[in-house]
Design a protein around this motif. Sequence first.
Motif, PDB file in Angstrom:
ATOM      1  N   GLY A  14       0.813  -1.216   0.000  1.00 16.80           N
ATOM      2  CA  GLY A  14       0.000   0.000   0.000  1.00 16.80           C
ATOM      3  C   GLY A  14       0.841   1.257   0.000  1.00 16.80           C
ATOM      4  N   ASP A  15       0.244   2.339  -0.446  1.00 16.36           N
ATOM      5  CA  ASP A  15       0.963   3.614  -0.549  1.00 16.36           C
ATOM      6  C   ASP A  15       1.371   4.171   0.812  1.00 16.36           C
ATOM      7  OD1 ASP A  15       0.562   3.467  -3.279  1.00 16.36           O
ATOM      8  OD2 ASP A  15      -1.272   4.669  -3.226  1.00 16.36           O
ATOM      9  N   ASN A  16       0.583   3.853   1.847  1.00 11.69           N
ATOM     10  CA  ASN A  16       0.832   4.416   3.175  1.00 11.69           C
ATOM     11  C   ASN A  16       1.344   3.374   4.167  1.00 11.69           C
ATOM     12  OD1 ASN A  16      -0.196   7.056   2.395  1.00 11.69           O
ATOM     13  ND2 ASN A  16      -2.224   6.119   2.431  1.00 11.69           N
ATOM     14  N   ALA A  17       1.879   2.288   3.627  1.00  5.87           N
ATOM     15  CA  ALA A  17       2.420   1.223   4.489  1.00  5.87           C
ATOM     16  C   ALA A  17       3.834   1.601   4.947  1.00  5.87           C
ATOM     17  CB  ALA A  17       2.445  -0.089   3.719  1.00  5.87           C
ATOM     18  N   PRO A  18       4.234   1.106   6.125  1.00  7.60           N
ATOM     19  CA  PRO A  18       3.468   0.220   7.001  1.00  7.60           C
ATOM     20  C   PRO A  18       2.643   0.938   8.073  1.00  7.60           C
ATOM     21  CG  PRO A  18       5.725   0.294   7.761  1.00  7.60           C
ATOM     22  CD  PRO A  18       5.672   1.163   6.524  1.00  7.60           C
ATOM     23  N   ARG A  19       2.761   2.283   8.174  1.00  7.68           N
ATOM     24  CA  ARG A  19       2.068   2.989   9.255  1.00  7.68           C
ATOM     25  C   ARG A  19       0.558   2.791   9.204  1.00  7.68           C
ATOM     26  NH1 ARG A  19       2.370   6.333  13.299  1.00  7.68           N
ATOM     27  NH2 ARG A  19       4.649   6.420  13.174  1.00  7.68           N
ATOM     28  N   ALA A  20      -0.053   2.984   8.034  1.00  7.82           N
ATOM     29  CA  ALA A  20      -1.508   2.842   7.931  1.00  7.82           C
ATOM     30  C   ALA A  20      -1.943   1.418   8.254  1.00  7.82           C
ATOM     31  CB  ALA A  20      -1.977   3.238   6.535  1.00  7.82           C
ATOM     32  N   VAL A  21      -1.097   0.443   7.907  1.00  2.77           N
ATOM     33  CA  VAL A  21      -1.413  -0.959   8.166  1.00  2.77           C
ATOM     34  C   VAL A  21      -1.429  -1.242   9.667  1.00  2.77           C
ATOM     35  CG1 VAL A  21      -0.640  -3.332   7.811  1.00  2.77           C
ATOM     36  CG2 VAL A  21      -0.465  -1.672   5.943  1.00  2.77           C
ATOM     37  N   ILE A  22      -0.381  -0.827  10.347  1.00  3.67           N
ATOM     38  CA  ILE A  22      -0.279  -1.085  11.788  1.00  3.67           C
ATOM     39  C   ILE A  22      -1.340  -0.313  12.561  1.00  3.67           C
ATOM     40  CG2 ILE A  22       1.238  -1.027  13.788  1.00  3.67           C
ATOM     41  CD1 ILE A  22       2.078  -2.970  11.551  1.00  3.67           C
ATOM     42  N   HIS A  23      -1.548   0.943  12.208  1.00  4.41           N
ATOM     43  CA  HIS A  23      -2.577   1.747  12.869  1.00  4.41           C
ATOM     44  C   HIS A  23      -3.958   1.141  12.623  1.00  4.41           C
ATOM     45  CE1 HIS A  23      -4.119   6.093  13.825  1.00  4.41           C
ATOM     46  NE2 HIS A  23      -4.641   5.171  14.612  1.00  4.41           N
ATOM     47  N   GLY A  24      -4.206   0.681  11.390  1.00  8.30           N
ATOM     48  CA  GLY A  24      -5.480   0.047  11.076  1.00  8.30           C
ATOM     49  C   GLY A  24      -5.708  -1.211  11.893  1.00  8.30           C
ATOM     50  N   ALA A  25      -4.639  -1.989  12.112  1.00  2.68           N
ATOM     51  CA  ALA A  25      -4.758  -3.191  12.939  1.00  2.68           C
ATOM     52  C   ALA A  25      -5.091  -2.841  14.380  1.00  2.68           C
ATOM     53  CB  ALA A  25      -3.456  -3.988  12.870  1.00  2.68           C
ATOM     54  N   HIS A  26      -4.497  -1.763  14.868  1.00  5.67           N
ATOM     55  CA  HIS A  26      -4.821  -1.280  16.216  1.00  5.67           C
ATOM     56  C   HIS A  26      -6.307  -0.953  16.336  1.00  5.67           C
ATOM     57  CE1 HIS A  26      -4.806   1.168  19.843  1.00  5.67           C
ATOM     58  NE2 HIS A  26      -5.265   2.195  19.133  1.00  5.67           N
ATOM     59  N   LEU A  27      -6.860  -0.296  15.332  1.00  9.49           N
ATOM     60  CA  LEU A  27      -8.283   0.049  15.344  1.00  9.49           C
ATOM     61  C   LEU A  27      -9.157  -1.199  15.222  1.00  9.49           C
ATOM     62  CD1 LEU A  27      -8.194   3.196  13.009  1.00  9.49           C
ATOM     63  CD2 LEU A  27      -8.309   3.160  15.513  1.00  9.49           C
ATOM     64  N   ALA A  28      -8.740  -2.158  14.374  1.00  6.65           N
ATOM     65  CA  ALA A  28      -9.512  -3.390  14.210  1.00  6.65           C
ATOM     66  C   ALA A  28      -9.525  -4.218  15.487  1.00  6.65           C
ATOM     67  CB  ALA A  28      -8.935  -4.211  13.060  1.00  6.65           C
ATOM     68  N   LEU A  29      -8.425  -4.185  16.231  1.00  4.87           N
ATOM     69  CA  LEU A  29      -8.350  -4.930  17.482  1.00  4.87           C
ATOM     70  C   LEU A  29      -9.364  -4.416  18.495  1.00  4.87           C
ATOM     71  CD1 LEU A  29      -6.819  -7.125  19.073  1.00  4.87           C
ATOM     72  CD2 LEU A  29      -5.252  -5.331  19.849  1.00  4.87           C
TER      73      LEU A  29
END
Length: 356
Positions: A14-29
């Motif tokens: 993704g264009d905003n990886a890995p920050r958007a990925v890790i932050h998104g996982a935090h929200l999904a958790l």
Amino acid sequence: MTDTITISVDAMGGDNAPRAVIHGAHLALQDHANARFIFHGREEQIAPLLNEFPALKPVSVIRHCETVIAMDEKPSQALRKGRGTSSMWMAVQSVKDGEADVAVSGGNTGALMAMSTFCLRPMDGIARPGIAAIWPTLRSDIIVLDMGATIGADAQQLVDYAILGSALARCLFGHEAPTVGLLNVGTEEVKGLESIKEAGRILADASGAGFVYHGFVEGDDIGKGTVDVVVTEGFVGNIALKTAEGTARQVGKYLSNALKANLMSRIGALFAMSALKTLQKRMDPRTVNGGVFMGLNGIVIKSHGGTDEIGFKSALNLSYEMAHSQLMDKIGDTMKRFPVKPVAPNPESETEAKPA
């Protein structure tokens, strides 16, 4: 099915990886406390981000992968470069190895489809995989597929998509017999390409095998939500998706400009703020982010490459629901009910996908 759902994530996709990925996982958790994550990618970039989210770190594992697939790489190049070594491949490999329930990536769509197909292989009886999208409508969310995995499709492939899409609708919406429509240039039986008409005849004879065949539907039926599952081939499906996304942005821009046009418009906007926020949320593509790769021996979710943490959270939530609802079992159940013996996988499709 265990209580824990393990999600394998291409942290570099993704264009905003890995920050958007890790932050998104935090929200999904926060939505799914029993979720666990395996992040594949460059450890020196992922580890500091996990330190920023103390709740996410204990339920996460990092698998270091130095190779990252670029967004503009051709599928054949990606396979040569990253087969068995890239963060994208290893995210899918974790599903094949049984250590994860589902894989998610925001990376190159063509590369992800090629790698997923090679790694997981098509299900018995499915000629080619498809990409399914959740589509908001006036009635409720529906399923539309294929969104671009296969350009052109014969009658049997359209039937495959109907089987796969109806199983997905059973998972997401709880419909025991979702309605299925074939996208066509008209609703009359004499209209359309021969492949579409032939698929319609097969589905009409099979109606009741885990779905109810509605018949042909037109483009405006998608937005109306006339059926639970709209089936088309990838060329048309991808154009429909991009057109809908562009139209949503266009309408949103028109509305924003109109509300700022003069003092009275701005005052009116203040009174309508609650309704406007509801509309904005409904039209936000991040809330329905995630295409499901259907027809493989495992679940893979493709996130939009340019999304932020909100969009990636949506893709992870979708992956959780797919695993929790036992999508693979429902696909198998629908195929068993189907009265027509599906064709075997096409060997030529595998040959075409092999790296040079």
